[in-house]
Design a protein around this motif. Structure first.
Motif, PDB file in Angstrom:
ATOM      1  N   SER A  29       0.837  -1.186   0.000  1.00  0.00           N
ATOM      2  CA  SER A  29       0.000   0.000   0.000  1.00  0.00           C
ATOM      3  C   SER A  29       0.876   1.241   0.000  1.00  0.00           C
ATOM      4  O   SER A  29       1.984   1.231   0.518  1.00  0.00           O
ATOM      5  N   GLN A  33      -2.778   5.145   1.356  1.00  0.00           N
ATOM      6  CA  GLN A  33      -3.679   4.014   1.541  1.00  0.00           C
ATOM      7  C   GLN A  33      -3.554   3.449   2.951  1.00  0.00           C
ATOM      8  O   GLN A  33      -4.552   3.068   3.565  1.00  0.00           O
ATOM      9  N   ASP A  37      -6.599   3.182   5.498  1.00  0.00           N
ATOM     10  CA  ASP A  37      -6.972   1.902   6.092  1.00  0.00           C
ATOM     11  C   ASP A  37      -6.961   1.959   7.608  1.00  0.00           C
ATOM     12  O   ASP A  37      -7.849   1.425   8.270  1.00  0.00           O
ATOM     13  N   LYS A  65      -6.600  -1.783   1.715  1.00  0.00           N
ATOM     14  CA  LYS A  65      -7.136  -1.167   0.499  1.00  0.00           C
ATOM     15  C   LYS A  65      -8.664  -1.066   0.529  1.00  0.00           C
ATOM     16  O   LYS A  65      -9.346  -1.343  -0.438  1.00  0.00           O
TER      17      LYS A  65
END
Length: 104
Positions: A29, A33, A37, A65
Motif C-alpha cells: 500500500s 492508503q 486503512d 485497500k
C-alpha cells in the motif's frame, strides 16, 4: 569549504539511501492508503465500542485497500451480523469479509 562539501555529499547520499528503502512495490500500500486503512479500522472499532450488541474486545478488525476483514468470536449470529452491518456502514469501506465465528 571542503568539510561543508563533504558533509553535503554525505547527507545527500544518506537521504538517497533512505528514500530507496521507502520505495513502494506493486503489492504494498502507499502511505496514503495505509493511513486511510488505519482510519477505517479505527472508525469500525469505535462503532463496535459504542454498540451494546457487539463486543469490541472479541472481534478483530483489519483493513487493506478499503477491504475490512472481521475475525474473532461472537456470542450469537445476531452479534456477527451486527458487526458486519456496522463495518459496511463505515465511510470508506469498499467491502467486508466476515470471518467471525459464532461460539456460544
Amino acid at each position: 569549504m571542503k568539510i561543508t562539501t563533504a558533509a553535503t555529499l554525505a547527507l545527500a547520499g544518506l537521504l538517497a539511501f533512505t528514500a530507496a528503502g521507502c520505495a513502494v512495490t506493486r503489492e504494498q500500500s502507499t502511505v496514503g492508503q495505509y493511513v486511510d486503512d488505519a482510519t477505517i479500522t479505527t472508525r469500525v472499532k469505535a462503532k463496535f465500542a459504542e454498540d451494546k450488541t457487539v463486543s469490541a474486545m472479541a472481534i478483530n478488525v483489519e483493513t487493506l485497500k478499503g477491504v475490512v476483514q472481521l475475525s474473532g468470536f461472537a456470542k450469537s449470529g445476531a452479534e456477527r451480523s451486527q458487526a458486519e452491518d456496522l463495518a459496511r456502514g463505515t465511510p470508506g469501506v469498499a467491502s467486508v469479509r466476515n470471518d467471525i465465528i459464532v461460539r456460544p
